[in-house]
Design an enzyme around this catalytic site. Structure first.
Site, PDB file in Angstrom:
ATOM      1  CG  HIS A  48      -1.720   1.255   1.374  1.00 57.22           C
ATOM      2  ND1 HIS A  48      -2.529   1.825   0.423  1.00 57.22           N
ATOM      3  CD2 HIS A  48      -1.706   2.104   2.424  1.00 57.22           C
ATOM      4  CE1 HIS A  48      -3.011   2.977   0.899  1.00 57.22           C
ATOM      5  NE2 HIS A  48      -2.513   3.167   2.103  1.00 57.22           N
ATOM      6  CD  GLU A  76      -4.852   6.069  11.641  1.00 56.73           C
ATOM      7  OE1 GLU A  76      -4.581   6.558  10.532  1.00 56.73           O
ATOM      8  OE2 GLU A  76      -5.997   5.891  12.056  1.00 56.73           O
ATOM      9  CG  ASP A  77      -2.278   1.568  10.319  1.00 55.97           C
ATOM     10  OD1 ASP A  77      -3.108   2.031  11.115  1.00 55.97           O
ATOM     11  OD2 ASP A  77      -2.437   1.516   9.090  1.00 55.97           O
ATOM     12  CG  ASP A 139      -4.197   6.755   2.149  1.00 47.30           C
ATOM     13  OD1 ASP A 139      -3.782   5.582   2.137  1.00 47.30           O
ATOM     14  OD2 ASP A 139      -5.025   7.190   2.979  1.00 47.30           O
ATOM     15  CG  ASP A 259     -21.973  15.188 -26.199  1.00 42.91           C
ATOM     16  OD1 ASP A 259     -22.694  14.266 -25.752  1.00 42.91           O
ATOM     17  OD2 ASP A 259     -22.093  16.367 -25.869  1.00 42.91           O
TER      18      ASP A 259
HETATM   19 MN    MN Z   1      -2.977   4.565   3.770  1.00 43.38          MN
END
Ligand code: MN
Length: 715
Positions: A48, A76-77, A139, A259
């Site tokens: 990621h 954060e993780d 992200d 179009d």
């Molecule tokens: Mn992320």
């Protein structure tokens, strides 16, 4: 899965080796931090951040942004922290990662759709560096492109949020390519059937379309060449979302959309743009009202191009955009093109640009349909002076910077403001004067018995809250002043043998109102309540002329100050407690103390303890018998205590924890240590009665280190 070497290769085409080395270092850090984590797709989590930084490197952004892309989920993780990132990668990267983390922590999915524009503004206001938003968009783009592994409700929520917030944000920043992808994924997960139908239509049309594209492109190419313009012509089938948008906007079915193809002509300079336009218009008849000159009038996101619609070779409408190469870069990548690494651009110049760019984006008028939000974002100043917070139900409220829960309460409803008793910010109880921050969720605790306080005027920031509080105080003060005046007049009336109630009924006060130059009786009474004139002065006017003189002489001799506690004639301050009753700060009277009132001119009644030294110097005729009234639960009032104790470690802590245990607030405290090994602690604490105060003093005296505790007065 993309490999770091691909990213490094691409970065090295435009970044110096030191920058490339930093990206490599960030990769190693991110790989270690995310080790063992797996995405829903079954891929290692690291894929990621790699994909995110790949999107950023595609936009040719600077090293700090790409590094931040690799690190954006570590805080954060994983165990990583912002200080750690700053130490390893510098403050710039640290700030970007922190900004992305902050935005990612906020959940907009459940928020009301109508709030989308406010949320977009909130995100812009939160990110003081535009690169935060670039990383966040990258992200989101990667996350939505791998949405198939999520549960269906989650897919819908993310798609909704993407279409409502992130795609328009990408558009606002001119990131056309990112916007198109976000929109296509958004519609794919939000309306899968519509998406399938349109994609299928596009596929069906593909062959026929390509032949048509080739034919029209050649015709344009030829006419340009004849006139010595070497431009590129590109025809493309529009993206799913833009076809969907057209169908919805015009109420057409897929078959009615002719179009679906748009052409783009890219030339070398500005003059050629207009020449090319003239040539196209000579080839095919332009549709009136469809020409737009975004070159001389760029869009809000600085997009520049000439747009025209013409009737093509088969009688169909063709949309054509004409622009230079430079304009094209900007049109595709917007703010990112501007932010992309420039070897020769000095750092300083870039810094300055960052804000002027954002300012322009927000300042310039975009499409006409956006004119309303253009107005609201007109000035950057306006923008920075605002703070956006959520109601518990996810509505966004816009408040001035520094606004407090009280300001917030008044934006909900005047009654919520007037009954505001407390507030929770992000689930935690906070003082009412707390400054709110972007993204806070604010909940107001109301209590029907609570009223606005004059103190609120010290800290509220919004005009609305200020005027509502003032209005309430004004009304309330008048009611209270009338109530107090009646008590004062009745009490004085009993002494002078005048039945005030009767006198009011008989209209006896009417001439008095005139004599004091008031318009109506309430104005006269209000003046009495505020102490501007005394009850005696008023009542004297009701006596026959000769008695008035006699009365005047008598005044001097009356000992109004001689008060017995609980005098049945005294005025209970319970009834008029509030704005017109003040507690003197010299003696801090408490329920239980014998008290006396003093009518301060224009300020109502100030309550002192009877033994307050200041009382001796007061004008006797303005002193007033008052009593505490009922024994019901009263509010806490300030009291001063002086604690003399040994100069010993932790004494202060012992004293304050004892107070805390008893549920007593400390308003302020002062610590003076003496040379004799003794210290003095002066506290202002909040108590409800003298009984409570003396109870506390008893307990403090029992502490070993404490030598003496006394109730004290100011000064
Ligand atoms: Mn992320």
């Amino acid at each position: 899965m993309i490999r770091i070497t691909d990213i490094l290769d691409q970065a090295s085409t435009y970044l110096p080796p030191t920058d490339v080395a930093l990206i490599q270092k960030a990769y190693v850090f991110s790989a270690a931090a995310h080790a063992g984590q797996i995405r829903l797709s079954g891929e290692p989590y690291l894929s990621h951040p790699l994909e995110v930084s790949n999107i950023l490197v595609d936009l040719r952004l600077d090293a700090a942004t790409i590094v931040a892309g690799l690190l954006h989920d570590t805080v954060e993780d994983t165990e990583a922290s912002v200080p750690q990132i700053i130490e390893l990668f510098g403050p710039e990267v640290g700030a970007i990662v922190e900004g992305v983390t902050k935005i990612s922590k906020m959940n907009f999915e459940s928020k009301e759709q109508a709030q989308a524009e406010n949320i977009r503004k909130m995100i812009l206001a939160m990110a003081d560096d535009i690169r935060v938003i670039l990383v966040k968009l990258a992200d989101r783009l990667h996350n939505i492109s791998t949405l198939e592994f999520q549960k269906e409700y989650k897919q819908r929520a993310i798609a909704q949020e993407t279409l409502g917030i992130y795609a328009p944000l990408a558009n606002r920043l001119g990131l056309y390519r990112v916007k198109v992808q976000l929109e296509n994924y958004g519609i794919k997960y939000l309306k899968p059937d519509v998406y399938a139908q349109i994609s299928e239509g596009i596929n069906r049309y593909q062959d026929q379309g390509q032949a048509y594209i080739d034919k029209v492109s050649t015709m344009i190419q030829d006419v340009l060449l004849e006139n010595d313009i070497h431009g590129r012509v590109k025809g493309r089938i529009k993206h799913v979302y833009s076809i969907y948008h057209k169908m919805k906007q015009r109420g057409l079915t897929l078959d009615q959309i002719f179009d679906m193809i748009a052409f783009r002509v890219i030339v070398t300079n500005l003059r050629e743009c207009y020449t090319a336009l003239g040539l196209v218009h000579s080839l095919w008849k332009p549709v009136p009202g469809k020409f737009k000159d975004y070159i001389s009038m760029p869009k809000a996101n600085m997009y520049q191009s000439l747009h025209s619609t013409v009737i093509g070779p088969e009688g169909e409408r063709i949309e054509i955009q004409i622009r230079t190469e430079e304009m094209h870069q900007l049109a595709e990548n917007g703010v990112a093109a501007h932010w992309s690494y420039k070897e020769h651009g000095s750092k300083k110049a870039q810094e300055g640009d960052r804000f002027s760019w954002l300012r322009q984006i927000l300042d310039w008028q975009g499409d006409l349909k956006d004119s309303r939000d253009f107005m609201s974002t007109l000035s950057m100043d306006l923008f920075q002076d605002e703070v956006y917070v959520f109601t518990p139900r996810g509505q966004v409220k816009e408040l001035p910077e520094g606004a407090t829960p009280v300001d917030f309460a008044y934006t909900i409803h005047t009654e919520v403001g007037n009954r505001c008793a407390g507030a929770k910010v992000n689930g935690r109880i906070v003082p009412l004067n707390t400054a709110l921050k972007n993204g806070d969720t604010v909940e107001i605790i109301t209590d029907a018995s609570r009223n606005p306080s004059r103190d609120w005027l010290q800290f509220v920031k919004s005009g609305k809250a200020r005027s509502r509080i003032k209005h309430w105080i004004g009304t309330e003060e008048r009611t209270r002043s009338l109530a107090l005046a009646k008590e004062l007049l009745e009490k004085e009336g009993r002494r002078m043998g005048i039945n005030v109630g009767k006198a009011i009924k008989n209209g006896d006060f009417d001439p008095v109102v005139k004599e004091f130059s008031f318009r109506q009786i309430d104005d006269l009474f209000s003046a009495v309540g505020h102490g501007r004139i005394t009850a005696r002065q008023v009542l004297r006017k009701l006596l026959p002329k000769e008695e008035q003189k006699h009365e005047e002489r008598k005044v001097a001799g009356t000992g109004a100050a001689q008060t017995k506690p609980q005098d049945p004639d005294s005025i209970s301050i319970k009834g008029v407690d509030g704005v017109l009753i003040r507690y003197a700060q010299c003696c801090n009277p408490l329920p239980g103390d014998p008290i006396i009132g003093y009518i301060s001119r224009g300020l109502g009644v100030t309550v002192h303890t009877q033994d307050c030294p200041n009382v001796a110097n007061m004008e006797i005729e303005r002193l007033l018998d008052v009593s505490w009234g009922g024994e019901e639960e009263s509010k806490a009032l300030p009291a001063r205590i002086k604690v003399v104790c040994k100069n010993q470690r932790g004494v202060l802590g012992m004293v304050s924890s004892l107070l805390a245990k008893e549920g007593i607030n400390i308003d302020s405290g002062q610590f003076t240590s003496g040379v004799d090994g003794m210290s003095e602690l002066d506290f202002v604490i909040e108590v409800k009665t003298t009984t409570q105060l003396y109870g506390i003093i008893e307990q403090l005296r029992k502490l070993d280190a404490v030598q003496e505790v006394t109730r004290s007065s100011a000064g």
